[in-house]
Design an enzyme around this catalytic site. Structure first.
Site: not given
Length: 317
Positions: A18, A39, A44, A97-98, A105, A112, A151, A155
């Site tokens: 992006g 990406d 992007g 969702k993003t 995620n 981890r 958005y 965020k």
């Protein structure tokens, strides 16, 4: 000023193709790090990173952060998310969702790997602010069911997840709230005010100013912002953010339109359209925290940054 990195790292940058992500990738590769650019190319563009494909320290991975990623890295920058109203309102569910699934995620990966993770948050968490300029301790004035909420609230939720992972799991986090940023590699059709005005001026089209143009914005050049990213990531552990990164110099939208017309030499006119719903009336960061903790403030004047950005768009148009 925080110490600069003194060792080579393997770094993941989500949203790395992006506008801002590609500039960050350039910087990290230039510092000698091995960089994985992830990406899905929703907003992007391959042209933003094509100059890096022959570099052995660069790797492109087509991946959607809504899905888990199994990878071994030393550091994560999470920039993946449509960032302009045109793009994030095109598919609002995907935008939310993003922001949310992407944060989960990437935080799971950081947990981890026990590595530090950076979140590219936004000044939109302040909504249409009742405080001016906006400080990090201001909780905002956001419409949770409006057209921009996918958005804004996405965020805000991502920030919540970052701080909960930090408190509950000890994940090392850095959160930056990004104010209006511009520069080369902006998407010509992203609907943001700087790219809109420049493209319209170069094409000889009317510059569309919403409302009377008295609403204010602060414009930070991309290179200055990426320097802020680097300093925040290198800051000592107690500094988690959120930290405002943006230019405290304030301009009205009408002033920006007039300057773009002057600098492009365009004969186009200014056309006023109705103000969109929930469009912020004022947007200006208080960067006292960034100055104090990072020794950072923008250096590129608006005229110089616009000149570089206009040159980029001329090459496209």
């Amino acid at each position: 000023m925080p110490a600069l990195r003194d060792s080579r790292k393997r770094i993941l940058v989500t949203g790395g193709a992006g506008f801002l992500g590609s500039h960050l990738v350039d910087r990290l590769v230039g510092e000698g790090h091995d960089v994985i650019c992830a990406d899905n190319l929703y907003t992007g563009a391959k042209r933003n990173i094509e100059h890096l494909h022959a570099n052995p320290r660069f790797e492109f991975l087509r991946h959607d952060v809504c899905n888990p990623l199994k990878i071994e890295v030393d550091e994560i920058y999470n920039l993946a998310c449509p960032a302009s109203p045109v793009h994030y309102q095109r598919n609002p569910v995907l935008t939310t969702k993003t922001s949310v699934m992407g944060a989960l995620n990437m935080l799971g990966l950081a947990k981890r790997l026990r590595c530090q993770i950076f979140q590219a948050s936004t000044s939109e968490v302040y909504g249409d602010p009742e405080q001016h300029p906006q400080r990090e301790d201001y909780w905002g004035h956001v419409n949770p069911i409006g057209a921009r909420a996918c958005y804004d609230e996405g965020k805000r939720c991502a920030e919540t997840l970052f701080f909960d992972y930090h408190r509950q799991h000890g994940v090392a986090i850095k959160v930056a709230r990004i104010f209006n940023t511009y520069g080369p590699r902006m998407h010509p059709m992203d609907g943001r005010v700087v790219s809109n005005f420049i493209v319209q001026a170069l094409l000889g089209e009317d510059l569309t100013v919403y409302g009377d143009g008295a609403q204010t914005r602060s414009f930070c050049y991309a290179g200055d912002l990426i320097e802020g990213f680097a300093r925040l990531m290198a800051a000592p552990a107690p500094v988690t953010g959120p930290v405002n990164l943006g230019n405290p110099d304030e301009f009205t939208v009408l002033e920006l339109a007039e300057q773009v017309l002057k600098m492009t030499g365009s004969k186009a006119r200014i056309r006023h359209l109705p103000l969109p719903a929930d469009d912020p009336r004022q947007r200006r960061p208080d960067i006292s925290l960034a100055r104090r903790e990072l020794g950072w403030e923008p250096e590129v004047p608006l005229a110089e940054g616009l000149s570089r950005t206009i040159a980029y768009f001329r090459s496209l148009v």
